[in-house]
Design an enzyme around this catalytic site. Structure first.
Site, PDB file in Angstrom:
ATOM      1  N   CYS A  25     -45.780 -11.115  62.132  1.00  0.00           N
ATOM      2  CA  CYS A  25     -45.918 -12.244  62.691  1.00  0.00           C
ATOM      3  C   CYS A  25     -47.170 -12.047  63.805  1.00  0.00           C
ATOM      4  O   CYS A  25     -47.545 -13.376  64.737  1.00  0.00           O
ATOM      5  CB  CYS A  25     -44.662 -13.178  62.898  1.00  0.00           C
ATOM      6  SG  CYS A  25     -44.324 -13.810  61.570  1.00  0.00           S
ATOM      7  N   HIS A  75     -57.120 -26.310  59.725  1.00  0.00           N
ATOM      8  CA  HIS A  75     -56.852 -25.491  59.265  1.00  0.00           C
ATOM      9  C   HIS A  75     -58.156 -24.550  60.881  1.00  0.00           C
ATOM     10  O   HIS A  75     -59.133 -24.666  61.040  1.00  0.00           O
ATOM     11  CB  HIS A  75     -58.735 -26.082  58.059  1.00  0.00           C
ATOM     12  CG  HIS A  75     -58.311 -25.657  57.113  1.00  0.00           C
ATOM     13  ND1 HIS A  75     -57.909 -26.095  56.455  1.00  0.00           N
ATOM     14  CD2 HIS A  75     -57.983 -24.838  55.854  1.00  0.00           C
ATOM     15  CE1 HIS A  75     -57.271 -26.035  55.206  1.00  0.00           C
ATOM     16  NE2 HIS A  75     -58.094 -24.880  55.008  1.00  0.00           N
ATOM     17  N   GLU A 136     -41.831 -23.595  56.967  1.00  0.00           N
ATOM     18  CA  GLU A 136     -43.816 -23.074  57.517  1.00  0.00           C
ATOM     19  C   GLU A 136     -43.619 -22.626  55.929  1.00  0.00           C
ATOM     20  O   GLU A 136     -44.952 -21.675  56.022  1.00  0.00           O
ATOM     21  CB  GLU A 136     -43.126 -22.106  58.601  1.00  0.00           C
ATOM     22  CG  GLU A 136     -44.399 -20.934  59.305  1.00  0.00           C
ATOM     23  CD  GLU A 136     -43.857 -20.251  60.296  1.00  0.00           C
ATOM     24  OE1 GLU A 136     -43.919 -20.815  61.327  1.00  0.00           O
ATOM     25  OE2 GLU A 136     -42.533 -19.043  59.846  1.00  0.00           O
TER      26      GLU A 136
END
Length: 150
Positions: A25, A75, A136
């Site tokens: 990550c 986005h 998530e």
């Protein structure tokens, strides 16, 4: 009067990178987030009120979350502005990308805290933010409860 909890669900796509993290990550990646917002209040009892029987109009709750979270984060790419990722953020912005710089490591845990503050500021005085759930991935989520943060 009886208190009622109502929940509205939202979804948005957001990218982030965790600076200094010791796993994958640390790389720029995205998630299809699902946010559940639960508020609590007493249904309107005034028979002359257009929203009789509602705690809050789902449309009003949608407007708050859409303006302050969905429209902002959907986005977009989120970076901690206190890290060298700010250089990547500037490059992306110059190329026309939506970038959000925050004061925290953009983990699900920290994002849910940010979202709780954003939503609480916009709710009418008669409505309490009860809880949030930010999913998530299909198997991973964070939860925030007002009662845990009093």
């Amino acid at each position: 009067m009886n208190k009622i909890r109502i929940t509205k669900q939202f979804s948005f796509e957001t990218a982030h990178a965790l600076y200094g993290y010791d796993g994958k990550c640390r790389n720029l990646h995205g998630h299809s987030y699902k946010l559940s917002v639960t508020v609590m209040g007493t249904p309107i009892a005034d028979t002359s009120h257009v929203k009789l029987g509602m705690v809050i109009d789902f449309g009003d709750l949608k407007k708050i979350v859409k303006e302050d979270i969905e429209d902002v984060f959907d986005h977009a790419t989120v970076f901690n502005k206190n890290t060298p990722h700010v250089e990547l953020a500037r490059e992306l912005e110059q190329r026309g990308h939506d970038v959000i710089l925050v004061d925290y490591q953009p983990t699900t845990e920290n994002m849910i805290l940010d979202f709780a503050e954003r939503i609480k500021k916009k709710l009418p005085n008669t409505i309490e933010l009860h809880s949030l759930r930010l999913q998530e991935t299909e198997t991973s989520y964070a939860e925030w409860y007002a009662s845990d943060n009093e």
